[in-house]
Design a protein around this motif. Structure first.
Motif, PDB file in Angstrom:
ATOM      1  N   TYR A 181      17.235 -89.104  16.621  1.00  0.00           N
ATOM      2  CA  TYR A 181      16.758 -90.102  17.580  1.00  0.00           C
ATOM      3  C   TYR A 181      16.499 -89.543  18.980  1.00  0.00           C
ATOM      4  N   GLY A 182      16.983 -88.343  19.257  1.00  0.00           N
ATOM      5  CA  GLY A 182      16.736 -87.762  20.574  1.00  0.00           C
ATOM      6  C   GLY A 182      15.660 -86.694  20.557  1.00  0.00           C
ATOM      7  N   TYR A 183      15.487 -86.014  19.418  1.00  0.00           N
ATOM      8  CA  TYR A 183      14.583 -84.863  19.383  1.00  0.00           C
ATOM      9  C   TYR A 183      13.536 -84.958  18.270  1.00  0.00           C
ATOM     10  N   GLY A 184      13.559 -86.048  17.515  1.00  0.00           N
ATOM     11  CA  GLY A 184      12.543 -86.239  16.486  1.00  0.00           C
ATOM     12  C   GLY A 184      12.731 -85.386  15.248  1.00  0.00           C
ATOM     13  N   PHE A 185      13.959 -84.895  14.994  1.00  0.00           N
ATOM     14  CA  PHE A 185      14.205 -84.170  13.736  1.00  0.00           C
ATOM     15  C   PHE A 185      13.863 -85.138  12.596  1.00  0.00           C
ATOM     16  N   PRO A 186      13.116 -84.664  11.569  1.00  0.00           N
ATOM     17  CA  PRO A 186      12.648 -85.623  10.558  1.00  0.00           C
ATOM     18  C   PRO A 186      13.800 -86.394   9.896  1.00  0.00           C
ATOM     19  N   LEU A 187      13.707 -87.693  10.023  1.00  0.00           N
ATOM     20  CA  LEU A 187      14.758 -88.564   9.485  1.00  0.00           C
ATOM     21  C   LEU A 187      14.927 -88.335   7.983  1.00  0.00           C
ATOM     22  N   TYR A 188      13.802 -88.077   7.309  1.00  0.00           N
ATOM     23  CA  TYR A 188      13.868 -87.928   5.852  1.00  0.00           C
ATOM     24  C   TYR A 188      14.539 -86.622   5.433  1.00  0.00           C
ATOM     25  N   ARG A 189      14.932 -85.803   6.397  1.00  0.00           N
ATOM     26  CA  ARG A 189      15.739 -84.629   6.050  1.00  0.00           C
ATOM     27  C   ARG A 189      17.192 -84.826   6.439  1.00  0.00           C
ATOM     28  N   GLY A 190      17.492 -85.982   7.024  1.00  0.00           N
ATOM     29  CA  GLY A 190      18.889 -86.361   7.249  1.00  0.00           C
ATOM     30  C   GLY A 190      19.544 -85.766   8.482  1.00  0.00           C
ATOM     31  N   GLY A 191      18.790 -85.002   9.282  1.00  0.00           N
ATOM     32  CA  GLY A 191      19.392 -84.356  10.462  1.00  0.00           C
ATOM     33  C   GLY A 191      19.772 -82.927  10.129  1.00  0.00           C
ATOM     34  N   PRO A 192      19.943 -82.068  11.149  1.00  0.00           N
ATOM     35  CA  PRO A 192      20.147 -80.635  10.900  1.00  0.00           C
ATOM     36  C   PRO A 192      21.411 -80.314  10.102  1.00  0.00           C
ATOM     37  N   MET A 193      22.488 -81.058  10.326  1.00  0.00           N
ATOM     38  CA  MET A 193      23.746 -80.725   9.652  1.00  0.00           C
ATOM     39  C   MET A 193      23.684 -81.122   8.173  1.00  0.00           C
ATOM     40  N   PHE A 194      23.105 -82.293   7.903  1.00  0.00           N
ATOM     41  CA  PHE A 194      22.948 -82.732   6.519  1.00  0.00           C
ATOM     42  C   PHE A 194      21.982 -81.800   5.784  1.00  0.00           C
ATOM     43  N   TRP A 195      20.918 -81.457   6.476  1.00  0.00           N
ATOM     44  CA  TRP A 195      19.905 -80.554   5.902  1.00  0.00           C
ATOM     45  C   TRP A 195      20.564 -79.237   5.482  1.00  0.00           C
ATOM     46  N   ALA A 196      21.424 -78.706   6.360  1.00  0.00           N
ATOM     47  CA  ALA A 196      22.098 -77.439   6.054  1.00  0.00           C
ATOM     48  C   ALA A 196      23.024 -77.596   4.843  1.00  0.00           C
ATOM     49  N   GLU A 197      23.700 -78.722   4.777  1.00  0.00           N
ATOM     50  CA  GLU A 197      24.574 -78.964   3.618  1.00  0.00           C
ATOM     51  C   GLU A 197      23.775 -78.976   2.320  1.00  0.00           C
ATOM     52  N   GLN A 198      22.574 -79.557   2.384  1.00  0.00           N
ATOM     53  CA  GLN A 198      21.746 -79.635   1.176  1.00  0.00           C
ATOM     54  C   GLN A 198      21.274 -78.247   0.747  1.00  0.00           C
ATOM     55  N   ILE A 199      20.981 -77.403   1.733  1.00  0.00           N
ATOM     56  CA  ILE A 199      20.581 -76.026   1.398  1.00  0.00           C
ATOM     57  C   ILE A 199      21.779 -75.309   0.794  1.00  0.00           C
ATOM     58  N   GLY A 200      22.945 -75.646   1.298  1.00  0.00           N
ATOM     59  CA  GLY A 200      24.182 -74.982   0.876  1.00  0.00           C
ATOM     60  C   GLY A 200      24.703 -74.144   2.025  1.00  0.00           C
ATOM     61  N   LEU A 201      25.909 -74.433   2.496  1.00  0.00           N
ATOM     62  CA  LEU A 201      26.423 -73.700   3.659  1.00  0.00           C
ATOM     63  C   LEU A 201      26.571 -72.200   3.379  1.00  0.00           C
ATOM     64  N   PRO A 202      26.938 -71.780   2.146  1.00  0.00           N
ATOM     65  CA  PRO A 202      27.018 -70.330   1.906  1.00  0.00           C
ATOM     66  C   PRO A 202      25.671 -69.640   2.112  1.00  0.00           C
ATOM     67  N   VAL A 249      23.200 -70.687   4.062  1.00  0.00           N
ATOM     68  CA  VAL A 249      22.892 -70.690   5.500  1.00  0.00           C
ATOM     69  C   VAL A 249      23.667 -69.560   6.181  1.00  0.00           C
ATOM     70  N   LEU A 250      24.941 -69.447   5.823  1.00  0.00           N
ATOM     71  CA  LEU A 250      25.784 -68.404   6.419  1.00  0.00           C
ATOM     72  C   LEU A 250      25.237 -67.007   6.109  1.00  0.00           C
ATOM     73  N   ALA A 251      24.847 -66.807   4.851  1.00  0.00           N
ATOM     74  CA  ALA A 251      24.357 -65.478   4.456  1.00  0.00           C
ATOM     75  C   ALA A 251      23.127 -65.109   5.287  1.00  0.00           C
ATOM     76  N   THR A 252      22.244 -66.058   5.511  1.00  0.00           N
ATOM     77  CA  THR A 252      21.038 -65.775   6.299  1.00  0.00           C
ATOM     78  C   THR A 252      21.405 -65.468   7.749  1.00  0.00           C
ATOM     79  N   ILE A 253      22.339 -66.253   8.301  1.00  0.00           N
ATOM     80  CA  ILE A 253      22.760 -66.008   9.688  1.00  0.00           C
ATOM     81  C   ILE A 253      23.377 -64.607   9.800  1.00  0.00           C
ATOM     82  N   GLU A 254      24.162 -64.234   8.800  1.00  0.00           N
ATOM     83  CA  GLU A 254      24.763 -62.891   8.827  1.00  0.00           C
ATOM     84  C   GLU A 254      23.695 -61.807   8.741  1.00  0.00           C
ATOM     85  N   GLU A 255      22.697 -62.062   7.924  1.00  0.00           N
ATOM     86  CA  GLU A 255      21.599 -61.099   7.787  1.00  0.00           C
ATOM     87  C   GLU A 255      20.855 -60.950   9.124  1.00  0.00           C
TER      88      GLU A 255
END
Ligand code: CAA
Length: 694
Positions: free
Chosen positions: A637-658, A660-666
């Protein structure tokens, strides 16, 4: 009989009452209860007709959303609806509160529908990423025609009872008490021996419909429904109602409904539905905490933000006074407000009378003494601590006891601002998002000493002015802007490494953001960030990577849309890729010895968005946000992140936190860990194989 539905009699009318607080959702017990109650009404020879009514505050507000995604428990809603429509005695829906989704679908299978004037009806399923899957897409067009059915079903908007009567959804408005009115209606139907009206058998309004109606409708919602899955399936279903016999249309509706149910968007949108309700709950501020009623408001500063904030109050009937230190600034501010309203009137989104009413509620003053009786004062002056403290010291002198002293700061320390007063318990942050009269987010920021009453009051105020209020803790940038930093930084680095502004923007636009970071920067004005960066230049670690492209654009006078050039070149408001900018980027990369390369869309997405997630994890761990879903709400509601993706934290959970972590480490290995140090909470949750909640 199940306790969720009661059967009683009023003379010869069987009364079927749904008792499933708070909103009489169609849980398994309600479905079962409806079947049993109908059977009892059919069995009882003394019953001539039946009325279905909701107990408490509403008719049935829809399916029980908490049952979605779980194995279905019999009886299904379709079975209930078939039985209602096939009843041998007239069945009348008696509506108060809201008849929504499955609730309206129940009413559409009744033979008649009556409602009180204040009632509302609607098919809001599209907001949950689905479509009305219990005949709504087949029956509503039969009752009111495809055009209006499309409007209601694809928007999910509620229709007030008088309009629903005019459209033909309702048969009568009951003046006075609902149940006696509905019973009298039922008795009349029986006395007049009216034949049962089955909506499924009404075909007049769905015959001979030209295909162009649907094509035009699809074109009309292209912008609004961009990226969404469900609205398009809704249109397909209504089209099926106009092309196929009722039973075949029902089958098609089922197929399309299942496609929506299986879509990840359904999960995301339901997450947002509950997140929006959860966000109001503050663990250490009980729901019954007394709140200060906001009957009068005041705003210090009549600039863009101050004016926009004032409009929120006027829009809901609250008188608001704007304070400025010069007559000229005040008049300019009031003129801007008037112009903004006039634009809404021109566009047809506001009536002239509503504008006149709102303008009457807004006044101006140059004297602090004249705002002392406001229940809340919101400071929206220049973003500089010394200025803010001066304002708050002055407010402390003039504001009545118990008034809320709020700051619209987007980054500054609320505790330091509060220290300028002798009542830090009444001081709090209320961070609005630009344009403040449009964006739905209100980020409230609690200081160390903000009282529970002050917190509860600004959360309630959010509802009063129709915002979604989120409570954040006090830190640099709070929730939203703190996360934004990494997004912009990586977008800038990607340019040096080989991407173009238009490539980056396209990836984020296609992901569903309203615009990419560079188009956004051009719109906001590049000079704003430039000034801030120059002010903070002495704090920057000289060994830290820093992209100079934005500064160089500013040095060339390219401040964005307002100067006709920024990252793009502008023809009117049309952004054109600019070879000059490409050259500038190439030169900047060459100076740093960066060999530009082909950058994939996937890399652009993860480089820009994973920093949000990583910072979000820190914000969560530090308790700056109460829950991960609050962060999602801030970004939607503040930055227009697509509602249909549930927000950045939900989106990351759907991708799988492991993952996401592996990519950040890379990225940490490739680019250094100073910008890519994984947040400890992310590491823990990924290792545990859990979501954010643990
Ligand atoms: N299922 C389960 N729980 C529901 C619910 C539903 N359909 N609707 C509301 N609730 C819950 C809310 O989560 C909330 O719970 P908590 O108190 O635990 O937070 C509580 O009921 C009260 O809801 P609100 O705070 O939203 O109350 P409100 O008075 O502001 O609004 C309302 C009431 C207008 C009914 C609003 O809750 C609403 O819009 N609900 C959703 C309606 C909807 O989308 N219905 C369609 C369902 S899908 C469907 O029906 C599919 C189908 O085809 C069969």
């Amino acid at each position: 009989m199940s306790k969720a539905v009661e059967f009683s009699k009023q003379g010869a009318v069987g009364v079927i009452t749904v008792l499933n607080p708070p909103v009489n959702a169609l849980s398994q017990a309600v479905r079962q209860g409806l079947i049993e109650a109908l059977a009892e009404g059919e069995r009882d020879a003394s019953v001539g007709s039946m009325v279905i009514i909701g107990s408490g505050r509403t008719f049935i507000a829809g399916a029980d959303i908490r049952e979605f995604g779980k194995p279905p428990l019999p009886p299904g809603l379709h079975e209930v609806l078939d039985r209602i429509e096939a009843a041998s005695k007239p069945v009348i829906a008696a509506i108060h509160g809201t008849a929504l989704g499955g609730g309206l679908e129940v009413a559409l299978t009744c033979h008649w529908r009556v409602a009180v004037r204040e009632a509302q009806v609607g098919l809001p399923e599209v907001k949950l990423g689905i479509l009305p899957g219990a005949g709504g897409t087949q029956r509503l067009p039969r009752l009111i025609g495809p055009q209006m059915a499309l409007e209601l079903i694809t928007s999910g908007n509620f229709l007030p009872a008088p309009k629903a009567l005019a459209a033909g959804i309702l048969d009568e408005l009951v003046e006075g008490e609902l149940l006696p009115g509905a019973v009298a209606f039922a008795e009349r139907v029986v006395a007049e021996k009216r034949p049962l009206r089955l909506v499924s058998a009404m075909n007049d309004k769905v015959q001979g419909i030209d295909a162009s109606l649907f094509e035009n409708f699809r074109k009309g919602i292209e912008r609004k429904a961009r990226g969404y899955f469900a609205p398009w399936r809704c249109i397909d279903a209504v089209e099926a109602a106009c092309r196929l016999p009722f039973r075949d249309g029902m089958k098609r509706e089922r197929e399309l409904f299942m496609q929506c149910m299986d879509s990840p968007q359904r999960k995301a949108q339901i997450h947002v539905f509950f997140a929006e309700r959860e966000v109001a709950k503050i663990p250490d501020v009980p729901a019954d905490t007394p709140v200060r009623k906001i009957a009068k408001a005041a705003i210090v500063g009549a600039g863009t933000m101050g004016g926009g904030i004032a409009m929120n109050f006027a829009n809901v009937g609250v008188p608001v006074k704007l304070l400025e230190n010069s007559q000229e600034a005040l008049e300019r501010g009031l003129k801007t407000i008037e112009r903004n309203y006039a634009t809404s009137v021109q566009r047809g989104s506001m009536a002239q009378a509503a504008m006149d009413r709102a303008m009457k509620l807004i006044s101006g003053t140059q004297r602090y003494e004249e705002i002392g009786d406001a229940d809340i004062v919101i400071e929206a002056v220049f973003e500089e601590m010394a200025v803010k403290k001066e304002v708050f010291a002055r407010l402390d002198q003039v504001m009545k006891q118990g008034a809320i002293l709020a700051s619209n700061t987007s980054t500054l320390d609320i505790d330091e601002i509060a220290s300028a007063t002798k009542r830090p318990e009444s001081v709090i942050g209320t961070h609005f998002f630009s344009p403040a009269n449009v964006m739905r987010l209100l980020e409230n920021v609690r200081g160390a000493k903000s009282s529970k009453e002050t917190i509860a009051s600004v959360m309630a105020m959010g509802r009063q002015i129709r915002k979604v209020a989120v409570l954040a803790g006090n830190c640099d940038g709070f929730i939203g802007n703190r996360m934004l930093a990494g997004y912009g930084r990586e977008a800038g680095f990607l340019l040096e490494e080989g991407a173009t502004p238009w490539q980056v923007d396209k990836v984020l636009y296609d992901f569903g953001m309203p615009m990419g970071p560079f188009a956004m920067a051009d719109l906001a004005g590049l000079d704003v960030g430039w000034r801030i960066r120059k002010g903070k230049a002495h704090l920057r670690d000289p060994n830290e990577r820093y992209s100079e492209v934005a500064d160089q654009l500013c040095e060339m006078g390219r401040f964005g849309q307002k100067t006709g050039a920024g990252y793009y070149r502008y023809e009117g408001r049309d952004a054109k890729p600019d070879p000059e900018v490409e050259k500038l980027i190439e030169a900047a990369a060459a100076r740093k010895g960066i060999r530009r390369r082909q950058i994939s869309d996937e890399e652009i997405l993860t480089r820009c968005l994973y920093p949000l997630v990583n910072e979000g994890a820190r914000i969560l761990e530090e308790g700056i946000a109460i829950r991960s879903s609050d962060i999602d709400i801030v970004w939607i509601y503040g930055y227009g992140f697509p509602l249909y993706r549930g927000g950045p934290m939900f989106w990351a959970e759907q991708i799988g936190l492991p993952k996401v972590l592996a990519t950040i480490e890379e990225y940490g290995r490739q680019h250094g860990r100073n910008f890519w140090e994984p947040a400890p909470l992310l590491v823990r949750r990924a290792k545990e194989g859990k979501g954010w909640a643990g």
